[in-house]
Design a protein around this motif. Sequence first.
Motif, short mmCIF file in Angstrom:
data_model
loop_
_atom_site.label_atom_id
_atom_site.label_comp_id
_atom_site.label_asym_id
_atom_site.label_seq_id
_atom_site.Cartn_x
_atom_site.Cartn_y
_atom_site.Cartn_z
N ILE A 1 13.15 -0.16 4.59
CA ILE A 1 12.16 -0.05 3.43
C ILE A 1 10.97 0.45 4.34
O ILE A 1 10.06 -0.35 5.04
N ALA A 2 10.56 1.59 4.15
CA ALA A 2 9.36 2.47 4.71
C ALA A 2 8.14 1.97 3.77
O ALA A 2 8.30 2.33 2.90
N VAL A 3 7.21 1.24 4.46
CA VAL A 3 5.78 1.29 3.63
C VAL A 3 4.67 1.76 4.51
O VAL A 3 4.60 1.56 5.73
N SER A 4 4.17 2.77 3.92
CA SER A 4 2.91 3.53 4.75
C SER A 4 1.60 2.48 4.75
O SER A 4 1.34 2.22 3.58
N LEU A 5 0.88 2.58 5.82
CA LEU A 5 -0.18 2.16 6.12
C LEU A 5 -1.14 3.17 6.04
O LEU A 5 -2.39 2.68 6.11
N ALA A 6 -0.79 4.22 5.66
CA ALA A 6 -2.15 5.36 5.33
C ALA A 6 -2.66 5.07 3.97
O ALA A 6 -3.78 5.76 3.63
N ALA A 7 -1.96 4.50 3.25
CA ALA A 7 -2.57 3.96 1.81
C ALA A 7 -2.46 2.37 1.45
O ALA A 7 -1.99 1.56 2.39
N GLU A 8 -3.37 1.96 0.55
CA GLU A 8 -3.36 0.47 0.47
C GLU A 8 -1.99 0.07 0.10
O GLU A 8 -1.12 0.43 -0.77
N LEU A 9 -1.70 -1.22 0.63
CA LEU A 9 -0.48 -2.00 0.45
C LEU A 9 -0.10 -2.13 -1.05
O LEU A 9 -0.93 -2.58 -1.61
N ASP A 10 0.87 -1.96 -1.74
CA ASP A 10 1.46 -2.16 -2.95
C ASP A 10 2.51 -3.06 -2.72
O ASP A 10 3.62 -2.90 -2.45
#
Length: 393
Positions: A147-156
């Motif tokens: 599961i890829a979660v980007s740190l470029a945006a606020e964590l959802d």
Amino acid sequence: MRQQAHHLSSSPSSPSTHSTSPAPLARYGWDAAFAEAFAPYAADGLLPGRIVRVDRGLCDAVVPAPSGPGTGSAGAAAGLRTVRADLAPVSDPDPTRWACTGDWIAYDPDERAVRALLPRRTAVLRSASSKRSDGQVLAANVDHVLIAVSLAAELDLGRAERFLALAWESGAQPLVVLTKADLVPDPATLAHLVADVEATAPGVSVLTVSAATGDGVDVLTAAVTGGTTVLLGQSGAGKSTLANSLLGSETQTVRTIRDSDGKGRHTTTTRDLLPLPLPGGGVLIDTPGLRGVGLWDAEGGVAQVFSEIEELAGDCRFHDCAHTAEPGCAVLAALEDGTLQERRLDSYRKLIRENEWIASRTDARLRAERRRVWKQRQALGKHLVQRKRGPQR
């Protein structure tokens, strides 16, 4: 819906004289258990294979080559070839039984058609975007759900919990990867973000990776080596860049996120199964970015994601406690003393309600389908009776 394991078709073709060995398929995950399931089809001259892409009633699959090195697409292992096969023989009215990327097949080389799907060990399913509340299979026979979660945006965190519920329900092992870690240069901030995700993902490893600097890629590669990994995430999560890092080549097209809102652009448009580099091997299934992550029969997956709430619920005074205002509710007590976050409980309630709703919609659809079939049979019965009686005078 764990273990989507069933034969979807039979009636293999007549015996063939093709001489092949399935040994090269080991790189794609072939093992003794799949060989045992395939044995009845081998006797009829069919070939084992694995679907690498599905496209409008057809699929691309890797199968053993008759002789010599493979002649398929770039990256295919020696002894294999890529074929285009017709999926019509395994068509099914239930979308959760449709052929998908990662399925193992019995392939008829004479008719260039898939004759059967082998039983699935695992399957990642979500609720499809339809008013019929159909399920959609994203990938089959996977060992890891990355599961890829980007740190470029606020964590959802709520969205991460949705992905985790799908992953756990599939029967595979989830793994959360926080991408674009180079955009968080402060180690203390990065550690805080990792801790937040770890709190929402009990029993799941959380890794930080930067494809730009290469940091963490070696750890991730070691974690997925030798198995089948499906890559899930939102558009803009850096999935294509991450896939290229794992594949060791610029295989997947990468586009930058939009400056206006920071959201990603779709680059991957199909679900593709790609071999990972040797000597580690294994395969990666890259998927398009998912805007909607609807649950599909994921009660067990939700329970796994919120295991601390499930454990607390065991101490409630009433076995059917709804954790709203009941006396003796251990969940509410934990909320009051601060050991349980209100956000976690709200997210748990939301996913439970959604899963119950989709289940009720599915049951209603199945009931309606049964009524439709029954009415058709009644009409057919009346027609046959009238034919037997002959024309009325």
